[in-house]
Design a protein around this motif. Structure first.
Motif, PDB file in Angstrom:
ATOM      1  N   LEU A 367       0.826  -1.200   0.000  1.00 50.69           N
ATOM      2  CA  LEU A 367       0.000   0.000   0.000  1.00 50.69           C
ATOM      3  C   LEU A 367       0.865   1.257   0.000  1.00 50.69           C
ATOM      4  CD1 LEU A 367      -2.585  -1.087   2.738  1.00 50.69           C
ATOM      5  CD2 LEU A 367      -2.839  -1.242   0.244  1.00 50.69           C
ATOM      6  N   GLY A 368       2.054   1.143   0.577  1.00 49.11           N
ATOM      7  CA  GLY A 368       2.960   2.286   0.673  1.00 49.11           C
ATOM      8  C   GLY A 368       3.764   2.198   1.952  1.00 49.11           C
ATOM      9  N   TYR A 369       4.546   3.239   2.213  1.00 42.58           N
ATOM     10  CA  TYR A 369       5.331   3.330   3.445  1.00 42.58           C
ATOM     11  C   TYR A 369       4.556   4.131   4.484  1.00 42.58           C
ATOM     12  CZ  TYR A 369       9.290   1.822   0.552  1.00 42.58           C
ATOM     13  OH  TYR A 369      10.114   1.128  -0.298  1.00 42.58           O
ATOM     14  N   TRP A 370       4.540   3.646   5.690  1.00 43.54           N
ATOM     15  CA  TRP A 370       3.809   4.276   6.787  1.00 43.54           C
ATOM     16  C   TRP A 370       4.324   5.692   7.019  1.00 43.54           C
ATOM     17  CZ3 TRP A 370      -0.381   3.138   9.725  1.00 43.54           C
ATOM     18  CH2 TRP A 370      -0.527   3.784  10.955  1.00 43.54           C
ATOM     19  N   ASN A 371       3.431   6.662   6.873  1.00 41.73           N
ATOM     20  CA  ASN A 371       3.750   8.071   7.154  1.00 41.73           C
ATOM     21  C   ASN A 371       4.916   8.607   6.325  1.00 41.73           C
ATOM     22  OD1 ASN A 371       1.700   8.415   9.000  1.00 41.73           O
ATOM     23  ND2 ASN A 371       2.964   7.869  10.769  1.00 41.73           N
ATOM     24  N   GLU A 375       8.529   8.988  -0.012  1.00 44.24           N
ATOM     25  CA  GLU A 375       9.203   7.728  -0.342  1.00 44.24           C
ATOM     26  C   GLU A 375       8.245   6.767  -1.027  1.00 44.24           C
ATOM     27  OE1 GLU A 375      12.007   5.988   2.363  1.00 44.24           O
ATOM     28  OE2 GLU A 375      12.086   7.819   3.556  1.00 44.24           O
ATOM     29  N   THR A 376       6.978   6.815  -0.646  1.00 47.86           N
ATOM     30  CA  THR A 376       5.984   5.990  -1.319  1.00 47.86           C
ATOM     31  C   THR A 376       5.863   6.386  -2.789  1.00 47.86           C
ATOM     32  OG1 THR A 376       4.711   5.654   0.718  1.00 47.86           O
ATOM     33  CG2 THR A 376       3.541   5.333  -1.371  1.00 47.86           C
ATOM     34  N   ALA A 377       5.791   7.687  -3.037  1.00 49.25           N
ATOM     35  CA  ALA A 377       5.652   8.173  -4.411  1.00 49.25           C
ATOM     36  C   ALA A 377       6.878   7.818  -5.255  1.00 49.25           C
ATOM     37  CB  ALA A 377       5.436   9.687  -4.408  1.00 49.25           C
ATOM     38  N   ALA A 378       8.051   7.809  -4.625  1.00 51.66           N
ATOM     39  CA  ALA A 378       9.271   7.461  -5.368  1.00 51.66           C
ATOM     40  C   ALA A 378       9.308   5.982  -5.722  1.00 51.66           C
ATOM     41  CB  ALA A 378      10.492   7.836  -4.536  1.00 51.66           C
ATOM     42  N   ALA A 379       8.751   5.134  -4.841  1.00 55.49           N
ATOM     43  CA  ALA A 379       8.798   3.681  -5.068  1.00 55.49           C
ATOM     44  C   ALA A 379       7.675   3.194  -5.962  1.00 55.49           C
ATOM     45  CB  ALA A 379       8.762   2.944  -3.737  1.00 55.49           C
ATOM     46  N   LEU A 380       6.487   3.800  -5.837  1.00 59.36           N
ATOM     47  CA  LEU A 380       5.310   3.366  -6.596  1.00 59.36           C
ATOM     48  C   LEU A 380       5.008   4.403  -7.669  1.00 59.36           C
ATOM     49  CD1 LEU A 380       2.989   2.158  -3.683  1.00 59.36           C
ATOM     50  CD2 LEU A 380       4.529   0.785  -5.109  1.00 59.36           C
ATOM     51  N   ARG A 381       5.296   4.037  -8.910  1.00 55.03           N
ATOM     52  CA  ARG A 381       5.106   4.971 -10.017  1.00 55.03           C
ATOM     53  C   ARG A 381       4.299   4.304 -11.124  1.00 55.03           C
ATOM     54  NH1 ARG A 381      11.100   6.311 -11.270  1.00 55.03           N
ATOM     55  NH2 ARG A 381      11.694   5.121  -9.424  1.00 55.03           N
ATOM     56  N   THR A 382       3.225   4.940 -11.512  1.00 57.76           N
ATOM     57  CA  THR A 382       2.321   4.449 -12.562  1.00 57.76           C
ATOM     58  C   THR A 382       1.932   2.992 -12.338  1.00 57.76           C
ATOM     59  OG1 THR A 382       4.146   3.850 -14.072  1.00 57.76           O
ATOM     60  CG2 THR A 382       3.241   6.092 -14.247  1.00 57.76           C
ATOM     61  N   GLY A 383       1.703   2.646 -11.067  1.00 52.58           N
ATOM     62  CA  GLY A 383       1.243   1.305 -10.736  1.00 52.58           C
ATOM     63  C   GLY A 383       2.328   0.271 -10.582  1.00 52.58           C
ATOM     64  N   TRP A 384       3.575   0.651 -10.766  1.00 56.55           N
ATOM     65  CA  TRP A 384       4.691  -0.290 -10.690  1.00 56.55           C
ATOM     66  C   TRP A 384       5.561   0.000  -9.467  1.00 56.55           C
ATOM     67  CZ3 TRP A 384       5.418  -4.235 -14.291  1.00 56.55           C
ATOM     68  CH2 TRP A 384       4.601  -4.185 -15.415  1.00 56.55           C
ATOM     69  N   LEU A 405      20.642  -0.500  -7.533  1.00 57.73           N
ATOM     70  CA  LEU A 405      20.593   0.931  -7.815  1.00 57.73           C
ATOM     71  C   LEU A 405      20.419   1.718  -6.530  1.00 57.73           C
ATOM     72  CD1 LEU A 405      18.278   0.759 -10.949  1.00 57.73           C
ATOM     73  CD2 LEU A 405      20.769   0.570 -10.827  1.00 57.73           C
ATOM     74  N   LYS A 406      19.804   1.078  -5.517  1.00 56.11           N
ATOM     75  CA  LYS A 406      19.698   1.726  -4.212  1.00 56.11           C
ATOM     76  C   LYS A 406      20.885   1.277  -3.366  1.00 56.11           C
ATOM     77  CE  LYS A 406      16.481  -1.877  -2.759  1.00 56.11           C
ATOM     78  NZ  LYS A 406      15.075  -2.158  -2.466  1.00 56.11           N
ATOM     79  N   ASP A 407      21.210   2.059  -2.403  1.00 57.93           N
ATOM     80  CA  ASP A 407      22.428   1.854  -1.626  1.00 57.93           C
ATOM     81  C   ASP A 407      22.164   0.853  -0.508  1.00 57.93           C
ATOM     82  OD1 ASP A 407      25.037   2.202  -1.040  1.00 57.93           O
ATOM     83  OD2 ASP A 407      24.869   4.234  -0.267  1.00 57.93           O
ATOM     84  N   MET A 408      22.063  -0.423  -0.884  1.00 58.44           N
ATOM     85  CA  MET A 408      21.699  -1.455   0.078  1.00 58.44           C
ATOM     86  C   MET A 408      22.638  -2.636  -0.046  1.00 58.44           C
ATOM     87  SD  MET A 408      18.008  -3.326   0.514  1.00 58.44           S
ATOM     88  CE  MET A 408      18.309  -4.586  -0.726  1.00 58.44           C
ATOM     89  N   ILE A 409      22.882  -3.288   1.081  1.00 54.08           N
ATOM     90  CA  ILE A 409      23.732  -4.469   1.157  1.00 54.08           C
ATOM     91  C   ILE A 409      22.873  -5.598   1.709  1.00 54.08           C
ATOM     92  CG2 ILE A 409      25.828  -5.435   2.223  1.00 54.08           C
ATOM     93  CD1 ILE A 409      26.584  -2.361   2.741  1.00 54.08           C
ATOM     94  N   VAL A 410      23.021  -6.792   1.167  1.00 57.02           N
ATOM     95  CA  VAL A 410      22.322  -7.960   1.708  1.00 57.02           C
ATOM     96  C   VAL A 410      23.375  -8.884   2.293  1.00 57.02           C
ATOM     97  CG1 VAL A 410      20.803  -9.904   1.252  1.00 57.02           C
ATOM     98  CG2 VAL A 410      20.447  -7.752   0.051  1.00 57.02           C
ATOM     99  N   SER A 411      23.404  -8.981   3.615  1.00 55.83           N
ATOM    100  CA  SER A 411      24.423  -9.757   4.318  1.00 55.83           C
ATOM    101  C   SER A 411      23.752 -10.808   5.185  1.00 55.83           C
ATOM    102  CB  SER A 411      25.284  -8.832   5.180  1.00 55.83           C
ATOM    103  OG  SER A 411      26.321  -9.554   5.813  1.00 55.83           O
ATOM    104  N   GLY A 412      23.982 -12.063   4.862  1.00 58.19           N
ATOM    105  CA  GLY A 412      23.398 -13.145   5.643  1.00 58.19           C
ATOM    106  C   GLY A 412      21.894 -13.135   5.649  1.00 58.19           C
ATOM    107  N   GLY A 413      21.292 -12.623   4.573  1.00 55.36           N
ATOM    108  CA  GLY A 413      19.843 -12.591   4.476  1.00 55.36           C
ATOM    109  C   GLY A 413      19.197 -11.348   5.047  1.00 55.36           C
TER     110      GLY A 413
END
Length: 514
Positions: A367-371, A375-384, A405-413
């Motif tokens: 549905l989006g990000y709480w409050n 950030e919701t508008a940046a993530a959800l664009r034209t239904g995608w 593309l986002k500054d994220m690391i996945v370490s050990g899940g």
């Protein structure tokens, strides 16, 4: 669709079948339904109103299972808290979501005074452990014993089911709002592939139940009418023993857990032939580890899941056949409920084989990000949903993830956002500038790595940086390695060029993710 639907169906069709197994406790479908209805009634008696958020901070248990069902039964909203967070992070999520009721077990009861100090809105704490109920808390079992059962509110459809906090790109956790439709769509789509479980599944909860990957498995088993076996937390011998004792047929793990099981010196002592389905996610699995795991679980079909919390969480699956046909570097194909595209910066499709951003849409999208409307508008664009992952589709429709593309690391899940770590490190008096990146790691997939410039006349050790960081954020986010440099590479606009930093460690690899 609503989360309690599977409970009603299971109780109607197999009332005396085992629904939960935890330690020496086994509870039937009928017993679980009664306890859920009473817990929901108790919450109403405590003043929980429709739509109120109720949090839980607990290791895995049968009571966690009851919580997941009692909240929608009471018309309330789930808030499963990350058990690896620091007290400051936990308190932030409670205050941000205005979760005034918290369930806490024996392991985390000692944190309650610190949480109350940071968030004075925490009015009610329910002790859901097996030890004595601490002062100032209410006993979970006493509440259930004294409460009258209430009718299921059947909170469902597009109503908010839960807030699931992830790391934040700005240094603060953000709450992903998922509806009942979101969660049920993802679970049903996963079950429909046939990769995840049989209808009579015996599912082992060894990954943390607060995590959406395990919750997706939980909901799939609930829909299928299977049995949930819980151990408090992942431990190789506890997993091996539970599989043998309860004839476990399926589970969700992360690759590092599978590796620890495959390499455990006692693994050969256990009969693991009951396991038919093993799903893993967060990162691919190496061929060497897969070969060892397939020997350990000789009947198991392995399935890799790619997804995000924002997608409730499944986007693509790589099934057992693909694991045997040389497609291990792929993230699989879109599941039945998920549509995916690869787009350029303007949102236009790119040709097969060309790298762009992975976007997805369907009934599983948040549905989006709480409050957080921006950030919701940046993530959800034209239904995608724009995932922030760089990838491509091959000619056969298989998705390949090659970069973030986002500054994220996945370490050990676990997802770690660089901004969170950088903010914590930057508070150290010796640090002038810092950049945090993910670098390859054989055990963890990716390792949190800090590149630091010290202030003139100052110095610092990697151990000091780790200790300093762990005082402020969860320990798993602290850098496992540190480089001290004279200067960081920057663009003409003064922006740190993290890709230049990462290239030193990823070398000539075709992809900068593990």
């Amino acid at each position: 669709m609503y989360l309690t639907q599977g409970l009603h169906r299971a109780t109607q069709q197999n009332p005396d079948a085992a629904m939960t197994v935890y330690g020496e406790r086994t509870r039937t479908n009928r017993e679980v339904m009664d306890r859920v209805a009473r817990l929901a009634g108790a919450l109403r008696g405590l003043g929980v109103a429709p739509g109120d958020r109720v949090a839980i901070l607990s290791l895995n248990s049968d009571r966690y299972h009851e919580y997941l069902l009692a909240m929608p039964w009471a018309d309330a909203v789930l808030n499963p808290v990350n058990i690896r967070w620091s007290a400051a992070e936990i308190a932030y999520s409670l205050e941000d979501s205005d979760s005034r009721v918290l369930l806490v077990d024996d392991a985390f009861a000692p944190l309650v005074p610190a949480l109350r100090e940071r968030f004075d809105g925490l009015t009610t704490v329910i002790h859901c452990g097996d030890g004595a109920t601490p002062d100032g808390m209410t006993s979970y079992e006493a509440l259930i014993a004294a409460a009258e059962p209430i009718a299921d509110a059947r909170r469902g459809g597009d109503a908010l089911a839960g807030i699931f906090y992830t790391g934040g790109t700005t240094g603060f956790p953000k709450g992903v709002m998922l509806s009942h439709t979101n969660l049920m769509t993802s679970a049903l789509g996963g079950v429909a592939t046939g990769y995840l479980m049989a209808p009579d599944a015996v599912f082992l909860h060894a990954a943390p139940m607060f995590h959406l990957a395990d919750l997706a498995g939980w909901l799939g088993v609930l829909i299928a009418g299977g049995t949930h076996v819980m151990i408090p937390a992942f431990d190789p011998v506890a997993v091996l023993n539970a599989v043998q004792q309860h004839r476990v047929t399926s589970s969700v793990l992360v690759p590092v857990m599978i590796q620890l099981l495959a390499d455990h010196p006692r693994a050969a002592e256990f009969d693991l032939g009951s396991v038919e389905y093993l799903m893993y996610g967060a990162s691919p699995i190496s061929e060497a580890v897969l070969e060892r795991a397939m020997r350990l679980f000789p009947r198991a079909g392995f399935t890799q899941a790619y997804g995000q919390t924002e997608a409730a969480p499944i986007i693509t699956l790589l099934g057992p056949e693909e694991h045997r046909s040389g497609r291990l570097r792929s993230a699989g194909k879109a599941v039945p409920h998920s549509e995916i595209r690869i787009v350029d910066a303007d949102g236009l499709d790119v040709p097969a084989g060309a790298v762009g951003e992975v976007v997805t849409r369907g009934g599983h999208i948040m549905l989006g990000y709480w409050n957080k409307p921006d950030e919701t508008a940046a993530a959800l664009r034209t239904g995608w949903l724009h995932t922030g992952d760089g990838g491509y589709l091959d000619a056969d429709g298989y998705l390949h993830i090659v970069d973030r593309l986002k500054d994220m690391i996945v370490s050990g899940g676990e997802n770690v956002y660089s901004a969170e770590v950088e903010n914590a490190i930057a508070a150290h008096p010796a640090v002038a500038a810092v950049a945090v990146i993910g670098i390859p790691d054989d055990e963890w997939g990716e390792r949190v790595h800090a590149v630091i410039v010290c202030k003139p006349g100052h110095t610092v050790t990697p151990a000091e940086i780790r200790d300093h960081t762990k005082e402020r954020i969860a320990a798993y986010k602290a850098p496992r390695s540190v480089d001290l440099v004279e200067a960081l590479p920057v663009s003409g606009a003064g922006k740190i060029l993290k890709r230049d930093l990462r290239e030193q460690y990823w070398g000539d690899k075709a992809r900068m993710v593990n």
